[in-house]
Scaffold this active site. Structure first.
Site, PDB file in Angstrom:
ATOM      1  CB  THR A   1      -0.944   0.034   1.222  1.00 31.32           C
ATOM      2  OG1 THR A   1      -1.870   1.105   1.069  1.00 31.32           O
ATOM      3  CG2 THR A   1      -0.187   0.208   2.522  1.00 31.32           C
TER       4      THR A   1
ATOM      5  CG  ASN B   1      -4.293   4.608   2.952  1.00 28.45           C
ATOM      6  OD1 ASN B   1      -3.987   5.252   3.942  1.00 28.45           O
ATOM      7  ND2 ASN B   1      -5.543   4.466   2.547  1.00 28.45           N
ATOM      8  CG  LEU B   2       1.388   8.183   3.723  1.00 30.65           C
ATOM      9  CD1 LEU B   2       1.784   9.653   3.770  1.00 30.65           C
ATOM     10  CD2 LEU B   2       2.627   7.297   3.809  1.00 30.65           C
TER      11      LEU B   2
ATOM     12  CE  LYS C   1      -6.250   0.373   3.124  1.00 30.08           C
ATOM     13  NZ  LYS C   1      -6.298  -0.541   1.963  1.00 30.08           N
TER      14      LYS C   1
ATOM     15  CG  ASP D   1      -9.701  -5.034  -1.434  1.00 27.07           C
ATOM     16  OD1 ASP D   1      -9.332  -3.854  -1.585  1.00 27.07           O
ATOM     17  OD2 ASP D   1     -10.708  -5.494  -1.992  1.00 27.07           O
ATOM     18  CB  THR D   2     -10.805  -2.700   3.773  1.00 27.31           C
ATOM     19  OG1 THR D   2      -9.693  -3.216   4.489  1.00 27.31           O
ATOM     20  CG2 THR D   2     -11.912  -2.349   4.764  1.00 27.31           C
TER      21      THR D   2
ATOM     22  CE1 TYR E   1     -18.426   4.705   2.093  1.00 30.14           C
ATOM     23  CE2 TYR E   1     -16.382   3.481   1.846  1.00 30.14           C
ATOM     24  CZ  TYR E   1     -17.532   4.014   1.298  1.00 30.14           C
ATOM     25  OH  TYR E   1     -17.790   3.865  -0.046  1.00 30.14           O
TER      26      TYR E   1
ATOM     27  CG  HIS F   1     -12.244  -3.339   9.395  1.00 33.51           C
ATOM     28  ND1 HIS F   1     -12.713  -2.261  10.109  1.00 33.51           N
ATOM     29  CD2 HIS F   1     -11.632  -2.818   8.317  1.00 33.51           C
ATOM     30  CE1 HIS F   1     -12.403  -1.137   9.484  1.00 33.51           C
ATOM     31  NE2 HIS F   1     -11.747  -1.451   8.393  1.00 33.51           N
ATOM     32  NE  ARG F   2      -6.565  -1.611   6.875  1.00 30.49           N
ATOM     33  CZ  ARG F   2      -7.537  -0.688   6.822  1.00 30.49           C
ATOM     34  NH1 ARG F   2      -7.763   0.107   7.832  1.00 30.49           N
ATOM     35  NH2 ARG F   2      -8.283  -0.560   5.743  1.00 30.49           N
TER      36      ARG F   2
END
Length: 190
Positions: free
Chosen positions: A7, A9-10, A12, A68-69, A150, A176-177
């Protein structure tokens, strides 16, 4: 041990770095010189996770994990699901996505939803998957300035605040993550 987290995405990376033990050196896609968009052409969250991890191993040769989420909303038959990031269009704008979702739910009484993360670990030429789920509901308005995606409209079951109103340690402990990463970490430690 060195592992690539597939990723850029900083947000994440920050979430995951807080959960991974110190002996694991976490690299981003930027760290390995991967600047292209990794294909996400599967029709399931699990499929995209597997595809991304396999892509990094095949094209860059690194052991890695990819996630993946998706946000799955009951009243929308599981949508936006695998299309969560681009729900309101290819611009992948979080506010646009939230606005579209809130509009679609404006006449619905059932606001139950769940976040689902699937992580695929590509290690020593073997694949392993880990799944984390957090059940909750979609709020009627955006609340909070923390988190991403979200988070301002998702309130986990048993809590009065959204993910965007929680500090990172609380979100990681129930989210979740975080659940999927803890399974990954347990696997790596065993």
């Amino acid at each position: 041990m060195q592992l690539v987290f597939a990723t850029n995405n900083l947000n994440k990376i920050k979430e995951v770095q807080a959960l991974v033990p110190n002996h694991i050196n976490l690299l981003s896609l930027k760290d390995i010189g991967c600047h292209e968009d990794i294909p996400e052409t599967q029709n399931t969250i699990t499929g995209n996770s597997i595809q991304k991890a396999a892509y990094i191993k095949t094209h860059y040769g690194h052991d890695c994990f990819a996630d993946d989420t998706g946000l799955e909303v009951d009243a929308l038959n599981g949508a936006p699901g695998v299309y969560s990031a681009r729900y309101a269009g290819e611009q992948r704008d979080a506010n646009d996505n939230m606005d579209k979702l809130l509009t679609e739910l404006s006449t619905k009484t059932n606001r139950d939803a769940q976040f689902k993360t699937v992580i695929t670990l590509q290690l020593n030429n073997k694949q392993h998957t880990f799944t984390g789920i957090c059940e909750g509901e979609i709020t009627t308005t955006k609340n909070g300035a923390l988190g991403f995606g979200y988070d301002p409209i998702f309130k986990p079951k048993g809590f009065q605040q959204t993910f965007a109103e929680m500090d990172l340690s609380l979100k990681n402990s129930i989210g979740h993550r975080g659940k999927a990463i803890l399974q990954l970490v347990h696997f790596l430690n065993s």
